[in-house]
Design a protein around this motif. Structure first.
Motif, PDB file in Angstrom:
ATOM      1  N   GLY A 108      64.577 -86.215  -5.876  1.00 18.73           N
ATOM      2  CA  GLY A 108      65.137 -84.987  -5.036  1.00 18.73           C
ATOM      3  C   GLY A 108      65.512 -83.952  -5.906  1.00 18.73           C
ATOM      4  O   GLY A 108      66.311 -82.957  -5.422  1.00 18.73           O
ATOM      5  N   VAL A 109      64.665 -83.949  -7.142  1.00 18.69           N
ATOM      6  CA  VAL A 109      65.108 -82.856  -7.914  1.00 18.69           C
ATOM      7  C   VAL A 109      64.191 -81.472  -7.500  1.00 18.69           C
ATOM      8  O   VAL A 109      62.815 -81.800  -7.650  1.00 18.69           O
ATOM      9  CB  VAL A 109      64.818 -83.225  -9.464  1.00 18.69           C
ATOM     10  CG1 VAL A 109      64.782 -82.017 -10.307  1.00 18.69           C
ATOM     11  CG2 VAL A 109      65.699 -84.428 -10.026  1.00 18.69           C
ATOM     12  N   GLY A 110      64.627 -80.511  -7.150  1.00 16.60           N
ATOM     13  CA  GLY A 110      64.030 -79.372  -6.572  1.00 16.60           C
ATOM     14  C   GLY A 110      64.884 -78.103  -6.771  1.00 16.60           C
ATOM     15  O   GLY A 110      65.853 -78.156  -7.178  1.00 16.60           O
ATOM     16  N   VAL A 111      64.107 -77.070  -6.677  1.00 22.08           N
ATOM     17  CA  VAL A 111      64.932 -75.686  -7.094  1.00 22.08           C
ATOM     18  C   VAL A 111      66.146 -75.634  -6.217  1.00 22.08           C
ATOM     19  O   VAL A 111      65.957 -75.827  -4.969  1.00 22.08           O
ATOM     20  CB  VAL A 111      63.952 -74.651  -6.899  1.00 22.08           C
ATOM     21  CG1 VAL A 111      64.667 -73.091  -6.894  1.00 22.08           C
ATOM     22  CG2 VAL A 111      62.650 -74.370  -7.841  1.00 22.08           C
ATOM     23  N   GLY A 112      67.169 -75.217  -6.807  1.00 22.18           N
ATOM     24  CA  GLY A 112      68.288 -74.787  -6.226  1.00 22.18           C
ATOM     25  C   GLY A 112      69.456 -76.352  -6.244  1.00 22.18           C
ATOM     26  O   GLY A 112      70.608 -76.352  -5.657  1.00 22.18           O
ATOM     27  N   VAL A 113      68.835 -77.531  -6.497  1.00 18.06           N
ATOM     28  CA  VAL A 113      69.481 -78.731  -6.408  1.00 18.06           C
ATOM     29  C   VAL A 113      70.565 -78.695  -7.669  1.00 18.06           C
ATOM     30  O   VAL A 113      70.137 -78.354  -8.792  1.00 18.06           O
ATOM     31  CB  VAL A 113      68.608 -79.904  -6.518  1.00 18.06           C
ATOM     32  CG1 VAL A 113      69.395 -81.335  -6.727  1.00 18.06           C
ATOM     33  CG2 VAL A 113      67.835 -79.965  -5.212  1.00 18.06           C
ATOM     34  N   ARG A 114      71.802 -79.351  -7.586  1.00 17.75           N
ATOM     35  CA  ARG A 114      72.366 -79.338  -8.728  1.00 17.75           C
ATOM     36  C   ARG A 114      72.558 -80.806  -9.291  1.00 17.75           C
ATOM     37  O   ARG A 114      72.373 -81.732  -8.409  1.00 17.75           O
ATOM     38  CB  ARG A 114      74.035 -79.110  -8.262  1.00 17.75           C
ATOM     39  CG  ARG A 114      74.972 -78.853  -9.339  1.00 17.75           C
ATOM     40  CD  ARG A 114      76.175 -78.191  -9.021  1.00 17.75           C
ATOM     41  NE  ARG A 114      76.184 -76.953  -8.236  1.00 17.75           N
ATOM     42  CZ  ARG A 114      76.090 -75.735  -8.776  1.00 17.75           C
ATOM     43  NH1 ARG A 114      76.154 -75.762 -10.234  1.00 17.75           N
ATOM     44  NH2 ARG A 114      76.082 -74.747  -7.900  1.00 17.75           N
ATOM     45  N   VAL A 115      72.404 -81.131 -10.525  1.00 14.99           N
ATOM     46  CA  VAL A 115      72.406 -82.399 -10.868  1.00 14.99           C
ATOM     47  C   VAL A 115      73.882 -82.316 -11.790  1.00 14.99           C
ATOM     48  O   VAL A 115      74.386 -81.595 -12.356  1.00 14.99           O
ATOM     49  CB  VAL A 115      71.175 -82.725 -11.871  1.00 14.99           C
ATOM     50  CG1 VAL A 115      70.113 -82.651 -11.057  1.00 14.99           C
ATOM     51  CG2 VAL A 115      71.382 -81.836 -13.222  1.00 14.99           C
ATOM     52  N   GLU A 116      74.189 -83.764 -12.189  1.00 16.59           N
ATOM     53  CA  GLU A 116      75.491 -83.963 -13.039  1.00 16.59           C
ATOM     54  C   GLU A 116      74.959 -84.844 -14.042  1.00 16.59           C
ATOM     55  O   GLU A 116      73.984 -85.751 -13.830  1.00 16.59           O
ATOM     56  CB  GLU A 116      76.492 -84.789 -11.948  1.00 16.59           C
ATOM     57  CG  GLU A 116      77.692 -85.014 -12.513  1.00 16.59           C
ATOM     58  CD  GLU A 116      78.525 -85.804 -11.429  1.00 16.59           C
ATOM     59  OE1 GLU A 116      79.533 -86.431 -11.992  1.00 16.59           O
ATOM     60  OE2 GLU A 116      78.105 -85.704 -10.172  1.00 16.59           O
ATOM     61  N   VAL A 117      75.371 -84.798 -15.102  1.00 15.43           N
ATOM     62  CA  VAL A 117      75.115 -85.645 -16.089  1.00 15.43           C
ATOM     63  C   VAL A 117      76.442 -86.252 -16.719  1.00 15.43           C
ATOM     64  O   VAL A 117      77.597 -85.654 -16.834  1.00 15.43           O
ATOM     65  CB  VAL A 117      74.676 -84.595 -17.369  1.00 15.43           C
ATOM     66  CG1 VAL A 117      74.577 -85.549 -18.948  1.00 15.43           C
ATOM     67  CG2 VAL A 117      73.514 -84.030 -17.074  1.00 15.43           C
ATOM     68  N   VAL A 118      76.464 -87.663 -16.616  1.00 17.45           N
ATOM     69  CA  VAL A 118      77.318 -88.621 -16.845  1.00 17.45           C
ATOM     70  C   VAL A 118      77.304 -89.336 -18.076  1.00 17.45           C
ATOM     71  O   VAL A 118      76.224 -90.193 -18.311  1.00 17.45           O
ATOM     72  CB  VAL A 118      77.721 -89.648 -15.818  1.00 17.45           C
ATOM     73  CG1 VAL A 118      78.871 -90.202 -16.182  1.00 17.45           C
ATOM     74  CG2 VAL A 118      77.955 -88.994 -14.559  1.00 17.45           C
ATOM     75  N   ALA A 119      77.794 -88.841 -19.382  1.00 15.77           N
ATOM     76  CA  ALA A 119      77.501 -89.570 -20.813  1.00 15.77           C
ATOM     77  C   ALA A 119      78.238 -90.708 -20.935  1.00 15.77           C
ATOM     78  O   ALA A 119      79.235 -90.818 -20.211  1.00 15.77           O
ATOM     79  CB  ALA A 119      78.041 -88.567 -21.892  1.00 15.77           C
ATOM     80  N   GLU A 120      77.599 -91.769 -21.629  1.00 11.31           N
ATOM     81  CA  GLU A 120      78.193 -93.096 -21.570  1.00 11.31           C
ATOM     82  C   GLU A 120      79.465 -92.931 -22.733  1.00 11.31           C
ATOM     83  O   GLU A 120      79.149 -92.162 -23.680  1.00 11.31           O
ATOM     84  CB  GLU A 120      77.184 -94.044 -22.152  1.00 11.31           C
ATOM     85  CG  GLU A 120      76.287 -94.584 -21.155  1.00 11.31           C
ATOM     86  CD  GLU A 120      75.441 -95.689 -21.537  1.00 11.31           C
ATOM     87  OE1 GLU A 120      75.500 -96.248 -22.756  1.00 11.31           O
ATOM     88  OE2 GLU A 120      74.734 -96.433 -20.592  1.00 11.31           O
TER      89      GLU A 120
END
Length: 120
Positions: A108-120
């Motif tokens: 679902g990665v496409g222009v306008g999509v927001r992602v989140e990074v969860v570091a260990e």
């Protein structure tokens, strides 16, 4: 949004497929960003290069999907790059995600999509 250090975590995609979680490698140091996916035959999940606004695929063995992220981790462009290519810098990009070619659309990665990074 982030100063991360080299390590592992998860990429959470808030896209059309709902919430998708993907294993993530974080490359935040110059050395880790420079190495990236060079010399690998496959990728388990994705790798985040931060800070970064462009990539190249010289000495890569596989084509990759590249997503350029702005400072809010919103996708501003997605490209598939064959080995031996130089990607143009993206002015608004602050981070770059790399994964095996073809997988980002499924996440679902496409222009306008927001992602989140969860570091260990």
């Amino acid at each position: 949004m982030g100063r991360w250090s080299d390590g592992r975590g998860e990429l959470v995609v808030h896209g059309g497929q709902g919430r998708v979680s993907v294993p993530l490698e974080i490359a935040a140091s110059y050395r880790a960003r420079t190495k990236g996916l060079l010399g690998r035959d496959s990728v388990n999940g994705a790798i985040l290069l931060s800070p970064a606004n462009s990539v190249h695929t010289f000495r890569m063995r596989i084509p990759i999907d590249v997503a350029y992220l702005d400072r809010d981790l919103k996708v501003i462009a997605v490209r598939t790059m064959a080995p031996g290519r130089l990607g143009l810098p993206r002015v608004r990009a602050r981070h770059v995600l790399e994964a095996e070619a073809g997988v980002m659309a499924g996440w679902g990665v496409g222009v306008g999509v927001r992602v989140e990074v969860v570091a260990e």
